[in-house]
Design a protein around this motif. Structure first.
Motif, PDB file in Angstrom:
ATOM      1  N   UNK A  96     -25.602 -13.600  43.681  1.00 54.02           N
ATOM      2  CA  UNK A  96     -25.721 -13.942  42.265  1.00 54.02           C
ATOM      3  C   UNK A  96     -27.138 -14.339  41.876  1.00 54.02           C
ATOM      4  N   UNK A  97     -27.958 -14.689  42.847  1.00 53.10           N
ATOM      5  CA  UNK A  97     -29.277 -15.246  42.573  1.00 53.10           C
ATOM      6  C   UNK A  97     -30.365 -14.179  42.592  1.00 53.10           C
ATOM      7  N   UNK A  98     -31.196 -14.183  41.543  1.00 50.67           N
ATOM      8  CA  UNK A  98     -32.408 -13.365  41.612  1.00 50.67           C
ATOM      9  C   UNK A  98     -33.505 -14.188  42.285  1.00 50.67           C
TER      10      UNK A  98
ATOM     11  N   UNK B 224     -35.476 -14.766  52.396  1.00 51.46           N
ATOM     12  CA  UNK B 224     -36.890 -14.431  52.580  1.00 51.46           C
ATOM     13  C   UNK B 224     -37.239 -13.142  51.840  1.00 51.46           C
ATOM     14  N   UNK B 225     -36.336 -12.159  51.918  1.00 51.95           N
ATOM     15  CA  UNK B 225     -36.577 -10.894  51.238  1.00 51.95           C
ATOM     16  C   UNK B 225     -36.605 -11.073  49.726  1.00 51.95           C
ATOM     17  N   UNK B 226     -35.660 -11.856  49.206  1.00 47.96           N
ATOM     18  CA  UNK B 226     -35.519 -11.997  47.757  1.00 47.96           C
ATOM     19  C   UNK B 226     -36.599 -12.887  47.141  1.00 47.96           C
ATOM     20  N   UNK B 227     -37.038 -13.898  47.886  1.00 48.19           N
ATOM     21  CA  UNK B 227     -38.062 -14.810  47.358  1.00 48.19           C
ATOM     22  C   UNK B 227     -39.474 -14.335  47.643  1.00 48.19           C
ATOM     23  N   UNK B 228     -39.632 -13.470  48.656  1.00 45.21           N
ATOM     24  CA  UNK B 228     -40.973 -13.073  49.074  1.00 45.21           C
ATOM     25  C   UNK B 228     -41.649 -14.101  49.955  1.00 45.21           C
TER      26      UNK B 228
ATOM     27  N   UNK C 222     -22.528 -19.461  39.137  1.00 40.60           N
ATOM     28  CA  UNK C 222     -23.991 -19.562  39.185  1.00 40.60           C
ATOM     29  C   UNK C 222     -24.513 -20.688  38.304  1.00 40.60           C
ATOM     30  N   UNK C 223     -24.066 -20.760  37.044  1.00 42.42           N
ATOM     31  CA  UNK C 223     -24.544 -21.810  36.137  1.00 42.42           C
ATOM     32  C   UNK C 223     -24.250 -23.195  36.699  1.00 42.42           C
TER      33      UNK C 223
ATOM     34  N   UNK D 187     -35.993 -19.289  44.126  1.00 38.85           N
ATOM     35  CA  UNK D 187     -37.200 -20.095  44.356  1.00 38.85           C
ATOM     36  C   UNK D 187     -37.086 -21.454  43.667  1.00 38.85           C
ATOM     37  N   UNK D 188     -36.536 -21.454  42.444  1.00 41.11           N
ATOM     38  CA  UNK D 188     -36.353 -22.700  41.706  1.00 41.11           C
ATOM     39  C   UNK D 188     -35.381 -23.631  42.445  1.00 41.11           C
TER      40      UNK D 188
END
Length: 314
Positions: A174-176, A201-205, A147-148, A181-182
């Motif tokens: 791994x991504x919230x 789409x679900x995770x970012x809204x 992830x990093x 979004x970033x």
């Protein structure tokens, strides 16, 4: 100029159990499972998303530069890359780690049991790109990795003015939402399959229209249905190239992304980029393993003509 391929490098050990798992696992005893499978069939392949993408891009005549982190056992893979004339100057070797590896056992019903050891991949963030990007590089991809490393590599490519595809793939869990979004806001392009697109789409809204608005292009693969490239208000439908046989779908997404990169390197229209990518996926699916398919330039040109009824632009 080289195209930067950031992502994982791994060994894939594939074993075939000549029976069915269900015949050897008692459903009422899974809480005390203790089974052993004899696997007379086994092969070891070179894999990892960066390795697979680089392999396919090289087949097309591109110049991939892999950015990855490996362990003390990388020697055979390094020789493989050298034989292919794929640059390894940006691959970091950690002597106290093993290279990432997947151990996959498949039964006669194509059920799979997989154990994955991430090894050196989990420290890929130590392999920084800042100040190491070759002058004049135009294109890059950030594929599944630690992830990093994915966050840092995308930021470094963006800061250097390198147009970059973000390919979260199997690293998506791994991504919230905030990090996704970033990453999408920093990337130029996003390449995902249709399931991953729904997860994002679900995770970012964000709905599909909002997601598209954040990118120069959104590429969504849909398996045998082909793929769709969203660019601005345009939706470009890409047909699936017919495969002579369906042998092993593993790595088809990586082959597809290599095709996209090749087309972008040569400033081809998106419809052509997508068709090259689709054909790369069909070559891959016909062969077991992610780096075992082959073709010549003339063979690819002819098959492109046969698949899409048009000539591949020179």
């Amino acid at each position: 100029m080289p195209t930067l391929i950031c992502g994982s490098l791994a060994f894939d050990t594939i074993m075939v159990f000549q029976d069915r798992f269900q015949e050897h696992i008692l459903p009422d005893r899974v809480h005390m499972l203790n089974v052993s499978f004899t696997v007379p069939e086994m092969r070891r392949d070179f894999g990892g998303c960066a390795g697979n993408i680089a392999y396919n891009l090289k087949l097309l005549g591109g110049e991939p530069l892999i950015v990855g982190t490996v362990g003390q056992d990388f020697g055979p893979y390094a020789e493989h890359l050298q034989h292919l004339h794929i640059a390894s100057s940006h691959i970091a070797v950690l002597r106290d780690q093993y290279t990432a590896q997947a151990f996959i056992t498949t039964d006669l019903d194509d059920n799979q049991i997989t154990a994955f050891h991430p090894g050196a991949m989990m420290q890929a963030g130590k392999n920084r790109l800042a100040g190491q990007i070759p002058a004049g590089s135009r294109w890059g991809i950030v594929a599944p990795d630690g992830l990093d490393a994915m966050v840092q590599h995308l930021h470094d490519l963006r800061s250097a003015g390198v147009q970059t595809i973000f390919d979260p793939g199997q690293a998506l869990p791994l991504f919230d939402g905030d990090t996704l979004r970033q990453m999408i806001s920093e990337a130029d392009y996003l390449s995902v399959n249709d399931y991953e697109c729904g997860m994002i789409q679900s995770r970012t809204g964000w709905d599909l229209a909002t997601l598209r608005s954040k990118l120069k292009a959104l590429i969504v693969t849909q398996g045998e249905k082909g793929s769709t490239i969203y660019q601005g208000e345009e939706e470009i439908r890409i047909p699936a190239a017919k495969a002579s046989a369906v042998v092993d779908p593993t790595g088809c997404g990586d082959a597809y992304r290599a095709g996209l990169l090749y087309g972008l390197e040569h400033d081809l229209p998106w419809a052509t980029c997508g068709r090259i990518a689709s054909l790369m996926g069909s070559y891959k699916i016909e062969v077991a393993g992610t780096q075992n398919h082959r073709f010549t330039h003339n063979e690819f040109v002819q098959r492109y003509q046969d698949s899409f009824g048009e000539a591949l632009p020179a």
